[in-house]
Design an enzyme around this catalytic site. Structure first.
Site, PDB file in Angstrom:
ATOM      1  CG  HIS A 241      -2.098  -0.989   0.981  1.00 46.10           C
ATOM      2  ND1 HIS A 241      -2.906  -1.429   2.003  1.00 46.10           N
ATOM      3  CD2 HIS A 241      -2.534  -1.639  -0.133  1.00 46.10           C
ATOM      4  CE1 HIS A 241      -3.784  -2.290   1.517  1.00 46.10           C
ATOM      5  NE2 HIS A 241      -3.573  -2.434   0.230  1.00 46.10           N
ATOM      6  CG  ASP A 258      -3.334  -0.933  -7.181  1.00 43.41           C
ATOM      7  OD1 ASP A 258      -4.408  -0.538  -7.679  1.00 43.41           O
ATOM      8  OD2 ASP A 258      -3.271  -1.842  -6.325  1.00 43.41           O
ATOM      9  CG  HIS A 348      -1.764  -9.588  -2.369  1.00 45.62           C
ATOM     10  ND1 HIS A 348      -2.482  -9.957  -3.488  1.00 45.62           N
ATOM     11  CD2 HIS A 348      -0.609  -9.050  -2.839  1.00 45.62           C
ATOM     12  CE1 HIS A 348      -1.796  -9.628  -4.573  1.00 45.62           C
ATOM     13  NE2 HIS A 348      -0.646  -9.093  -4.211  1.00 45.62           N
ATOM     14  CG  HIS A 352     -10.605  -6.585  -3.772  1.00 39.24           C
ATOM     15  ND1 HIS A 352     -11.298  -5.569  -4.367  1.00 39.24           N
ATOM     16  CD2 HIS A 352      -9.295  -6.354  -4.080  1.00 39.24           C
ATOM     17  CE1 HIS A 352     -10.451  -4.754  -4.993  1.00 39.24           C
ATOM     18  NE2 HIS A 352      -9.223  -5.214  -4.847  1.00 39.24           N
ATOM     19  CE1 TYR A 386       3.420  -6.820  -5.296  1.00 39.75           C
ATOM     20  CE2 TYR A 386       2.741  -8.890  -4.257  1.00 39.75           C
ATOM     21  CZ  TYR A 386       2.443  -7.775  -5.016  1.00 39.75           C
ATOM     22  OH  TYR A 386       1.173  -7.602  -5.498  1.00 39.75           O
ATOM     23  CD  GLU A 406      -6.233  -4.566  -8.760  1.00 40.59           C
ATOM     24  OE1 GLU A 406      -5.375  -3.684  -8.584  1.00 40.59           O
ATOM     25  OE2 GLU A 406      -7.138  -4.816  -7.936  1.00 40.59           O
TER      26      GLU A 406
END
Ligand code: GLY
Ligand code: MN
Ligand code: MN
Length: 438
Positions: A241, A258, A348, A352, A386, A406
């Protein structure tokens, strides 16, 4: 656009699911200070907006199925010409009825006097307990007030029911009008990513690349990003993040973006990773192609009737096998999966729900089982690898490579639709777009 008729349908559907003798209370988002007396741009609470489209703070929406004087009640700020000169137009209770279709509306300053009367005699209150502490206290005070008058015949509500359960199940299934808006949010965001790929240069700051994206959002009619844009060069891509976006981009590094816009209160959520100088190195390409294979196979697993967890499982299998092949993980693939060894580099989940909130509402499990995918659901598919610059285990050549890819996928009656297909993602296509700077 969500029409007034659509908002009315949502309220009707929710009220049809509420039990007899009940009332639902939904509060608007509070304004959030940024510094001293300046505020972040206001964004209405998604649940509140979903049911009425009313855009102002300091408002409470009340639904009372069967109420003779009207089922849809709003409390909101009164008109105030002096304040409106500074902060902008307010609908006022009259405007809430005329423009937003409320059956009845009152000044928010009168809520202490009026809401207890609406609660009194109702057996059940649908409410999201714990979301707004101040309001929780007010609500309890009103209920206690009714209790205090029990000897005079007042009947307090006996049951509080979580509103989220009903409302979030509705929001999980997107209607055609919502999908049309989400397609537009996705298209604008895909164009913005293409613009960023063509604008990047070594030496540029991450926030300057962010400005290229957000410039396009605004130009295309999307005033705000749906969440803080992540633009991370080199090792910053390994911070999931990362939003400080304040480092210069280095020749030879990858940059991970992102970012997605919000259009008419619906979010897009796209990640692309590309080389700052326009060409992938061998190691970058190896990791990138592995993430891409995982992502494409996971998108294939997004199908009505399959479990929510299946796309994630696919990414775990592909990534673990690939990391073994590259020599980054050592051991037997099945054992590494069982031990969760991949979580060192892929920590992760694969996605979602997506909707009005970027991490949208809706249960992922039903009766303790992963739920089945169904038409109307929209989700992201976003595996990543990562390898931190500080990693001690991976060979040096891999360190500082962070890749995520993504896309947003809608499940429709006809199959699946990748809403964000407008931005390239194969190495060849990315390099070709970057080389084509007009
Ligand atoms: N942008 C947040 C996420 O991808 O989940
Ligand atoms: Mn994202
Ligand atoms: Mn996401």
């Amino acid at each position: 656009m969500i029409t007034e008729k659509e908002f009315a349908r949502r309220r009707r559907d929710l009220m049809a699911m509420m039990e007899e003798d009940s009332i639902a209370i939904i509060t608007a988002s509070p304004e959030k200070p940024r510094s001293r007396d300046t505020y972040y741009p206001y964004r209405q609470d998604s649940d509140f907006y979903y049911l009425c489209g009313f855009p102002e703070p300091e408002a409470v929406l009340v639904l009372i199925p069967g109420r003779a004087h009207g089922q849809f009640v709003i409390f909101c700020r009164d008109r105030d010409p002096a304040r409106e000169i500074w902060d902008g137009y307010r609908a006022g209770p009259e405007g809430a009825c005329e423009q937003y279709g409320a059956d009845d509306a009152f000044p928010i300053s009168d809520i202490d006097d009026i809401l207890p009367g609406l609660l009194e005699g109702k057996a059940r209150v649908y409410y999201a307990v714990g979301k707004d502490r101040d309001f929780d206290q007010h609500l309890m005070a009103w209920v206690n007030d009714i209790r205090g008058r029990a000897r005079a015949g007042a009947v307090p509500p006996g049951e509080f029911i979580d509103l989220d359960h009903l409302l979030h199940e509705m929001r999980l299934f997107k209607k055609p009008a919502e999908l049309r808006i989400m397609r537009k949010a996705a298209k604008i965001s895909a164009e913005a990513h293409c613009r960023a790929m063509q604008a990047v240069e070594p030496g540029m700051y991450e926030y300057q690349l962010q400005a290229e994206l957000e410039h396009h959002f605004a130009r295309a009619g999307a005033h705000f990003p749906a969440y803080s844009s992540i633009v991370g060069g080199g090792g910053n891509a390994c911070i999931l993040h990362y939003i400080s976006n304040d480092c210069p981009l280095q020749d030879g590094d990858l940059v991970l973006i992102d970012a997605g816009c919000e259009y008419e209160h619906y979010a897009a959520d796209i990640t692309r990773t590309f080389p700052v100088n326009g060409g992938f190195t061998q190691e970058q390409k190896a990791i990138y192609d592995l993430v891409l294979t995982a992502q494409l196979e996971a998108i294939d697993a997004v199908q009505a009737g399959r479990h929510w967890d299946e796309p994630h499982k696919v990414t775990v299998e592909v990534i673990t096998a690939g990391l073994v092949e590259l020599g980054i993980l050592k051991g037997k693939v099945s054992e590494l999966i069982e031990k969760g060894a991949y979580t060192e580099y892929y920590m992760h989940r694969a996605g979602h729900w997506l909707g009005m909130d970027v991490h949208d509402v809706g249960d992922y499990k039903v009766d303790n089982e992963w739920r089945l995918l169904e038409p109307g659901m929209v989700m992201t598919v976003e595996p990543g690898i990562y390898i931190s610059p500080h990693d001690r285990k991976a060979a040096k050549k891999w360190r500082g490579i962070g890749v995520r890819i993504e896309d947003d996928v809608a499940i429709t009656r006809k199959g699946t639709e990748v809403l964000t297909a407008g931005v390239p993602k194969t190495v060849t296509d990315v390099e070709a777009l970057m080389a084509d700077r007009g």
